[in-house]
Scaffold this active site. Sequence first.
Site, mmCIF file in Angstrom:
data_model
loop_
_atom_site.group_PDB
_atom_site.id
_atom_site.type_symbol
_atom_site.label_atom_id
_atom_site.label_comp_id
_atom_site.label_asym_id
_atom_site.label_seq_id
_atom_site.Cartn_x
_atom_site.Cartn_y
_atom_site.Cartn_z
ATOM 1 N N ASN A 1 1.105 -1.167 0.035
ATOM 2 C CA ASN A 1 -0.082 -0.037 0.002
ATOM 3 C C ASN A 1 0.796 1.171 0.063
ATOM 4 O OD1 ASN A 1 -1.946 1.936 0.581
ATOM 5 N ND2 ASN A 1 -2.293 1.443 2.474
ATOM 6 N N LYS B 1 0.188 4.405 -0.352
ATOM 7 C CA LYS B 1 -0.591 5.476 0.148
ATOM 8 C C LYS B 1 -0.283 6.640 -0.898
ATOM 9 C CE LYS B 1 0.442 3.848 4.639
ATOM 10 N NZ LYS B 1 0.243 3.973 6.208
ATOM 11 N N HIS C 1 -9.517 1.464 5.177
ATOM 12 C CA HIS C 1 -8.058 1.648 5.995
ATOM 13 C C HIS C 1 -8.324 2.735 6.971
ATOM 14 C CE1 HIS C 1 -3.964 2.968 6.494
ATOM 15 N NE2 HIS C 1 -3.564 1.715 5.746
ATOM 16 N N GLU D 1 -6.582 5.045 7.780
ATOM 17 C CA GLU D 1 -6.404 6.729 7.406
ATOM 18 C C GLU D 1 -7.670 7.206 6.679
ATOM 19 O OE1 GLU D 1 -2.750 6.196 5.287
ATOM 20 O OE2 GLU D 1 -1.830 5.620 7.362
ATOM 21 N N GLU E 1 -5.308 -4.510 11.086
ATOM 22 C CA GLU E 1 -4.258 -3.319 11.072
ATOM 23 C C GLU E 1 -4.494 -2.766 12.252
ATOM 24 O OE1 GLU E 1 -2.419 -2.314 7.299
ATOM 25 O OE2 GLU E 1 -3.995 -1.282 7.306
ATOM 26 N N GLY F 1 2.427 2.519 10.687
ATOM 27 C CA GLY F 1 3.506 3.884 10.292
ATOM 28 C C GLY F 1 4.317 4.389 11.477
ATOM 29 N N SER G 1 3.331 -1.602 10.330
ATOM 30 C CA SER G 1 4.909 -1.739 10.290
ATOM 31 C C SER G 1 5.586 -3.001 10.086
ATOM 32 C CB SER G 1 5.372 -1.152 11.712
ATOM 33 O OG SER G 1 5.096 -0.092 11.884
ATOM 34 N N GLY H 1 2.808 -0.984 4.053
ATOM 35 C CA GLY H 1 3.045 0.544 3.781
ATOM 36 C C GLY H 1 4.433 0.681 3.732
ATOM 37 N N GLY H 2 5.293 1.256 4.541
ATOM 38 C CA GLY H 2 6.429 1.962 4.478
ATOM 39 C C GLY H 2 7.318 0.846 3.613
HETATM 40 C C1 PEP Z 1 -0.594 0.351 5.861
HETATM 41 O O1 PEP Z 1 -0.834 1.504 5.559
HETATM 42 O O2 PEP Z 1 -1.730 -0.299 5.764
HETATM 43 C C2 PEP Z 1 0.480 0.016 6.710
HETATM 44 C C3 PEP Z 1 0.240 -1.085 7.155
HETATM 45 O O3 PEP Z 1 1.658 0.694 6.776
HETATM 46 P P1 PEP Z 1 3.181 0.681 7.433
HETATM 47 O O4 PEP Z 1 3.331 -0.914 7.052
HETATM 48 O O5 PEP Z 1 3.745 1.734 7.200
HETATM 49 O O6 PEP Z 1 2.863 0.575 9.035
#
Ligand code: PEP
Length: 249
Positions: free
Chosen positions: A9, A11, A93, A95, A163, A169, A208, A229-230
């Site tokens: 993802n 973002k 999500h 966010e 999540e 993040g 993460s 994500g990251g």
């Molecule tokens: C996400 O945005 O779905 C996510 C899991 O981000 P991160 O891996 O950066 O925590």
Amino acid sequence: MKKILIVGNWKMNKTPSETEAFLKALLPIDFPSVESVICPPFTALVIAQQHLRYSGFLLGAQNMNAHDSGAFTGEISPLMLRELNVSYVILGHSERRTLFAEKDEDIRLKLISALEHGLIPILCVGETLEEREKGLTEEVITKQVHAALRDVPCPSSLVIAYEPVWAIGTGKTATSAEAEEVHTKIHTLLQGLYGMQSAFIRILYGGSMNPQNAEALLQEKHIDGGLIGGASLKAESFRELLTIAQRLS
Ligand code: PEP
């Protein structure tokens, strides 16, 4: 056995040219036992689709509107996504829930629309730190899953992403035991809703996940993959994650 599903993802990161550079650095790779998905921003879907053709990767979107078309300025419809060969769509999500005030009912309508259009919803659920500390994790997850799937007959395809909001993040990951505990509850919830037919529904962990912690998480019985994500933004770390998933398959 279900294939491990790894979903990146991105973002609001990467322009079309940055997407092209990323995919040129990543491809070709061959992880036949892993289902790999990249969810770039809408503006990079076209270039991603061109590069991902024949790559074994599938394309996902990060959101969509529940309607097919109409006066919804700034929105993207499921028909638009389907025409770009998008297979998956992330819905609910955290966010979107917190920054864009998406409610359970909005998410339910999007989920129904995604299914009607042959898109596979990745339904995100998760508790905040405050909710976890108050011992409300199970209650929050149950409410989010039930609200999104209310009156939805057993879908032909569906992914749930657990999540924990406090892990997204932040660099803080749920331990594999903490994650597995919630995944087991989601698994039971789905069995309650759909019986044996729920067996195909994959439950991803997100928050993460990175090449250092992925192995422990992905070894858990009810963790069927990751929403990342990251660590999906750099070709090297994404490749490492896929390598781990392939090894565990
Ligand atoms: C996400 O945005 O779905 C996510 C899991 O981000 P991160 O891996 O950066 O925590």
